[in-house]
Design an enzyme around this catalytic site. Sequence first.
Site, PDB file in Angstrom:
ATOM      1  N   ASP A  84       0.804  -1.229   0.000  1.00 14.85           N
ATOM      2  CA  ASP A  84       0.000   0.000   0.000  1.00 14.85           C
ATOM      3  C   ASP A  84       0.831   1.271   0.000  1.00 14.85           C
ATOM      4  O   ASP A  84       0.398   2.302  -0.491  1.00 14.85           O
ATOM      5  CB  ASP A  84      -0.936   0.030   1.219  1.00 14.85           C
ATOM      6  CG  ASP A  84      -0.171   0.174   2.528  1.00 14.85           C
ATOM      7  OD1 ASP A  84       0.751  -0.631   2.770  1.00 14.85           O
ATOM      8  OD2 ASP A  84      -0.475   1.095   3.301  1.00 14.85           O
ATOM      9  N   ASP A  87       5.568   0.315   3.464  1.00 22.48           N
ATOM     10  CA  ASP A  87       5.803  -0.939   4.175  1.00 22.48           C
ATOM     11  C   ASP A  87       5.519  -2.110   3.236  1.00 22.48           C
ATOM     12  O   ASP A  87       5.324  -1.924   2.034  1.00 22.48           O
ATOM     13  CB  ASP A  87       4.954  -1.003   5.457  1.00 22.48           C
ATOM     14  CG  ASP A  87       3.472  -0.860   5.153  1.00 22.48           C
ATOM     15  OD1 ASP A  87       3.055  -1.129   4.000  1.00 22.48           O
ATOM     16  OD2 ASP A  87       2.715  -0.471   6.060  1.00 22.48           O
ATOM     17  N   TYR A 235      -5.956   0.499   8.722  1.00 22.71           N
ATOM     18  CA  TYR A 235      -7.011   0.846   7.763  1.00 22.71           C
ATOM     19  C   TYR A 235      -8.359   0.469   8.356  1.00 22.71           C
ATOM     20  O   TYR A 235      -9.140  -0.275   7.775  1.00 22.71           O
ATOM     21  CB  TYR A 235      -6.759   0.182   6.403  1.00 22.71           C
ATOM     22  CG  TYR A 235      -5.590   0.815   5.684  1.00 22.71           C
ATOM     23  CD1 TYR A 235      -5.732   2.057   5.062  1.00 22.71           C
ATOM     24  CD2 TYR A 235      -4.342   0.208   5.659  1.00 22.71           C
ATOM     25  CE1 TYR A 235      -4.656   2.665   4.426  1.00 22.71           C
ATOM     26  CE2 TYR A 235      -3.261   0.813   5.019  1.00 22.71           C
ATOM     27  CZ  TYR A 235      -3.435   2.036   4.404  1.00 22.71           C
ATOM     28  OH  TYR A 235      -2.374   2.640   3.774  1.00 22.71           O
ATOM     29  N   GLU A 481       5.802   9.632   3.386  1.00 24.09           N
ATOM     30  CA  GLU A 481       5.452   8.310   2.860  1.00 24.09           C
ATOM     31  C   GLU A 481       4.538   8.428   1.629  1.00 24.09           C
ATOM     32  O   GLU A 481       3.562   9.176   1.653  1.00 24.09           O
ATOM     33  CB  GLU A 481       4.740   7.480   3.942  1.00 24.09           C
ATOM     34  CG  GLU A 481       4.530   6.024   3.538  1.00 24.09           C
ATOM     35  CD  GLU A 481       4.059   5.137   4.694  1.00 24.09           C
ATOM     36  OE1 GLU A 481       3.560   5.682   5.705  1.00 24.09           O
ATOM     37  OE2 GLU A 481       4.182   3.900   4.572  1.00 24.09           O
TER      38      GLU A 481
END
Length: 501
Positions: A84, A87, A235, A481
């Site tokens: 995603d 990571d 999430y 990120e």
Amino acid sequence: MAPKSFSFPGIFPALLASSLALLLLSTPIIAVHDYHDALRKSILFFEGQRSGKLPPDQRVKWRRDSALRDGSTAGVDLTGGYYDAGDNIKFGFPMAFTTTLLAWSIIDFGRNMGPELKNAVKAVKWSTDYLLKATAKPGVVYVQVGDAYSDHSCWERPEDMDTLRTVYKIDNAHPGSDVAGETAAALAAASIVFRSRDPAYSRLLLNRAVRVFNFADMHRGAYSSSLHAAVCPFYCDVNGYQDELLWAAAWLHKASRKRAYREYIIKNEVVLRAGDTINEFGWDNKHAGINVLISKEVLMGRADYFESFKQNADGFICSILPGISHPQVQYSPESMWFSGGLIFKAGGSNMQHVTSLSFLLLAYSNYLSHANKAVPCGERSASPALLKQLAKRQVNYILGDNPLGMSYMVGYGSRFPQRIHHRGSSLPSVAAHPARIGCKAGSRYYLSPNPNPNLLLGAVVGGPNVSDAFPDSRPYFQESEPTTYINAPLVGLLAFFSAHP
Ligand SMILES: *[C@@H]1O[C@H](CO)[C@@H](O)[C@H](O)[C@H]1NC(C)=O
């Protein structure tokens, strides 16, 4: 009386003046961006996020095969799909949302993509091939591979991973209408992308979307209840699963033209709260997207029975325009020469809001243009041109028209983020350093002040804070990120502006 056109005190000064002044002012001031170069990179980014066995035409060469045993602990093949963000987890909920938005980008703006269209279609298929595996068993959806706590305690290349690859699923007894609904939406949207390109694949996607939607609707519940420890706080579906059911039905309606979905949408509009929390659009909250998507048909004159969705969409557009004070959407300070003025919402990874809200502005603007309509906002009205200008302003900010004079897309322009929070990008590549780099051995790369060795071309990071400050530092993950759902709507935006600079 004809509605007055919008004026934004302190924002878009040129728009207050005549279009002639806009022309005179904007031509020498606004940097000319190479939107096509940015488009190419924004699609290439998805190759850097690939999990599984990489194909011979893989262009991001510093990546290698990874996670080739995903699913094996559950006796299924769950290799493939996308990581995603920075990571190495495969989170099904944001992956599905990413896929839906990539597909929507192609449906609305594929004709503007030129030679990049085929790469954008491949980016969708990389995901749908995985989603088909995740939904192969009726009554089950595999919604995540990898244990977030185990993963986040390591700084490892995906190629070296030795963290837990726990498989998480929902089923009749452990429902997840949110993640299943979004997965159905993604499959249905992608079926439109493949309709003429690969009819058999398109039918497979649509049939699967129907089955997954039925499962989501029959066994209602939030996956954040069923799988709380695994998916929260990463999430977690804070916003509830109702929106994903309507969202899936809207995409199924568009993809199948079946009367049943139209009836479902009309019947469930109020129970599933179509008009709720309308100033947000992202992996958790689909309300604004539902209304914009459905409004297209109203604006095409084909679906008067959906008129209330258009009213919601109008309200949404009015609520995010600058110059109106509202608590949910802010703009960073506007300074001279169109620098500043970025959409800002509280919470992390702000660029996800920037790109997804801008996508809706642009998509709605096109639907309005075709119908020769504007958005009524109280006594004023916002023209399609204004919505486009606002969306373009956001894209230009990302590409470098901002107080720091830097692009927030890796590899675009002369200044861009160097220390993105991304394991693969920040660790030496397998080619440069074939020996394994263990879980904790990666820490020195994470903490290093040096730039990342591998350019994750096209990655757009979380971005600056509301004061336009950006630390360019790996530990500041909210700023540094990248995520797949920042890029997915950006692909559509860049396609449009590359054809209409
Ligand atoms: C933005 O970040 C800068 C630098 O870290 C900091 O000084 C400033 O207070 C931040 N602004 C807000 C509104 O958080």
